[in-house]
Write a protein that holds these residues in place. Structure first.
Motif, PDB file in Angstrom:
ATOM      1  N   LEU A 155       0.668  -1.267   0.036  1.00 28.40           N
ATOM      2  CA  LEU A 155       0.148  -0.067   0.071  1.00 28.40           C
ATOM      3  C   LEU A 155       0.812   1.371  -0.112  1.00 28.40           C
ATOM      4  O   LEU A 155       0.155   2.265  -0.160  1.00 28.40           O
ATOM      5  CB  LEU A 155      -1.077  -0.029   1.192  1.00 28.40           C
ATOM      6  N   ALA A 156       2.182   1.193   0.043  1.00 26.49           N
ATOM      7  CA  ALA A 156       3.030   2.366   0.489  1.00 26.49           C
ATOM      8  C   ALA A 156       3.216   2.911  -1.100  1.00 26.49           C
ATOM      9  O   ALA A 156       4.000   4.014  -1.025  1.00 26.49           O
ATOM     10  CB  ALA A 156       4.301   1.936   1.132  1.00 26.49           C
ATOM     11  N   GLY A 157       3.149   2.177  -2.013  1.00 31.05           N
ATOM     12  CA  GLY A 157       3.539   2.753  -3.510  1.00 31.05           C
ATOM     13  C   GLY A 157       2.379   2.802  -4.404  1.00 31.05           C
ATOM     14  O   GLY A 157       1.203   2.786  -4.179  1.00 31.05           O
ATOM     15  N   PRO A 158       2.769   3.031  -5.648  1.00 29.61           N
ATOM     16  CA  PRO A 158       1.726   3.261  -6.621  1.00 29.61           C
ATOM     17  C   PRO A 158       0.991   1.779  -7.045  1.00 29.61           C
ATOM     18  O   PRO A 158       1.534   0.838  -6.930  1.00 29.61           O
ATOM     19  CB  PRO A 158       2.541   3.603  -8.000  1.00 29.61           C
ATOM     20  N   ALA A 159      -0.502   1.860  -7.495  1.00 31.51           N
ATOM     21  CA  ALA A 159      -1.279   0.956  -7.879  1.00 31.51           C
ATOM     22  C   ALA A 159      -0.754   0.210  -9.063  1.00 31.51           C
ATOM     23  O   ALA A 159      -1.552   0.142 -10.208  1.00 31.51           O
ATOM     24  CB  ALA A 159      -2.618   1.281  -7.628  1.00 31.51           C
ATOM     25  N   ASP A 160       0.456  -0.118  -9.087  1.00 30.73           N
ATOM     26  CA  ASP A 160       1.097  -0.737 -10.491  1.00 30.73           C
ATOM     27  C   ASP A 160       1.161  -2.184 -10.304  1.00 30.73           C
ATOM     28  O   ASP A 160       1.779  -2.919  -9.562  1.00 30.73           O
ATOM     29  CB  ASP A 160       2.299  -0.210 -10.716  1.00 30.73           C
ATOM     30  N   PRO A 161       0.168  -3.012 -11.105  1.00 36.81           N
ATOM     31  CA  PRO A 161       0.292  -4.467 -10.889  1.00 36.81           C
ATOM     32  C   PRO A 161       1.491  -5.226 -11.120  1.00 36.81           C
ATOM     33  O   PRO A 161       1.948  -6.230 -10.383  1.00 36.81           O
ATOM     34  CB  PRO A 161      -0.649  -4.989 -11.938  1.00 36.81           C
ATOM     35  N   ALA A 162       2.385  -4.492 -11.879  1.00 33.97           N
ATOM     36  CA  ALA A 162       3.752  -5.292 -11.985  1.00 33.97           C
ATOM     37  C   ALA A 162       4.412  -5.206 -10.782  1.00 33.97           C
ATOM     38  O   ALA A 162       5.234  -6.138 -10.134  1.00 33.97           O
ATOM     39  CB  ALA A 162       4.527  -4.637 -13.255  1.00 33.97           C
ATOM     40  N   ARG A 163       4.515  -4.013 -10.127  1.00 31.20           N
ATOM     41  CA  ARG A 163       5.065  -3.907  -8.859  1.00 31.20           C
ATOM     42  C   ARG A 163       4.723  -4.557  -7.844  1.00 31.20           C
ATOM     43  O   ARG A 163       5.552  -5.458  -6.934  1.00 31.20           O
ATOM     44  CB  ARG A 163       4.981  -2.282  -8.509  1.00 31.20           C
ATOM     45  N   LEU A 164       3.240  -4.632  -7.812  1.00 30.06           N
ATOM     46  CA  LEU A 164       2.565  -5.587  -6.631  1.00 30.06           C
ATOM     47  C   LEU A 164       2.809  -6.884  -6.761  1.00 30.06           C
ATOM     48  O   LEU A 164       3.159  -7.960  -5.904  1.00 30.06           O
ATOM     49  CB  LEU A 164       1.102  -5.333  -6.649  1.00 30.06           C
TER      50      LEU A 164
END
Length: 262
Positions: A132-141
């Motif tokens: 939840l600390a970063g952007p809502a980027d599917p690859a990052r998650l």
């Protein structure tokens, strides 16, 4: 944007409020995980919105504020109230495949949302903070959650694979209406089938059969102009009245009321 998916009630309303994305898990997880999913919303300055869902026979691990949760099979009507702005990131386990991660009969999770730390320890909450600390980027998650699950990947479990195959067969076979039919297809007794579903799926085979029919009914109803008697017959109901009772009990309104545009 990905389709909201089968089971989401009034999808035309939901699509105006939420956006949905899906992402494939790491190759090593595909026998256990169907996909990752993300829901985003922004209701700042707007009234709260309640999205209702006829859940599937799957367990979900959901990263959300303020902490991660494991959602058992919701055998009633799942309702999510959305306020402000935010997103959640979820793991949709294949039917039967959450149990090998925990060793617990998943019927114990039915109709509940339990802290993920009960199953995965404090690391689940630490990971939740990172998600939840970063952007809502599917690859990052996915890059965050893949190693978390791979480190806990269970070994082969024939019972989990059988349970998954049974649920997938039920949902893919519209003319399958009775538990004894499922048992016959897989060469087991009805009692064996019931025990397996309680242990690995988290809902009875009768519930899974009925929910598959109601998913189909809700999807057709959302299109409007439905021949209810014909639909009831297509779904294997003895009569329209029986279908109407099932639909109303699950959705909260009658089939005719559900199709009213408001």
């Amino acid at each position: 944007m990905t389709s909201l998916g089968r089971g989401v009630l009034h999808p035309e309303r939901g699509a105006a409020v939420i956006s949905v994305a899906r992402h494939e898990p790491a190759a090593g997880l595909t026998r256990c995980v169907e996909f990752y999913w993300m829901v985003r919303w922004d209701r700042r300055g707007l009234p709260a919105y309640e999205q209702k869902v006829l859940s599937h026979p799957n367990i979900h691990l959901v990263f959300e504020a303020p902490r991660a949760h494991v959602y058992g099979v919701d055998r009633t009507l799942f309702v999510r109230r959305l306020e402000g702005a935010g997103y959640v990131w979820g793991v949709k386990f294949r039917p039967g495949w959450f149990r090998p991660f925990t060793g617990r009969a998943v019927i114990e999770l039915a109709d509940q949302a339990l802290p993920a730390a009960e199953f995965f320890g404090d690391e689940a909450d630490r990971l939740n903070d990172r998600v939840l600390a970063g952007p809502a980027d599917p690859a990052r998650l996915a890059a965050l959650v893949d190693p978390f699950l791979l480190a806990r990947l269970p070994g082969p479990d024939p019972s989990a694979e059988t349970a998954a195959a049974m649920v997938e067969h039920i949902t893919a076979t519209p003319d399958l209406h009775r538990v004894d039919q499922v048992a016959e297809v897989f060469g087991v007794t009805v009692r064996t089938l019931q025990r397996l579903f309680a242990d690995y799926v988290g809902a009875s085979p009768k519930w899974v059969l009925r929910r598959a029919r109601l998913h189909e009914a809700a999807e057709r109803a959302a299109r409007g102009d439905v021949d209810w008697a014909g639909l009831a017959a297509d779904l294997g109901y003895a009569d329209q009245a029986h279908f109407t009772r099932d639909f109303t009990a699950a959705v909260g309104v009658s089939p005719a009321r559900y199709t009213v545009r408001v």
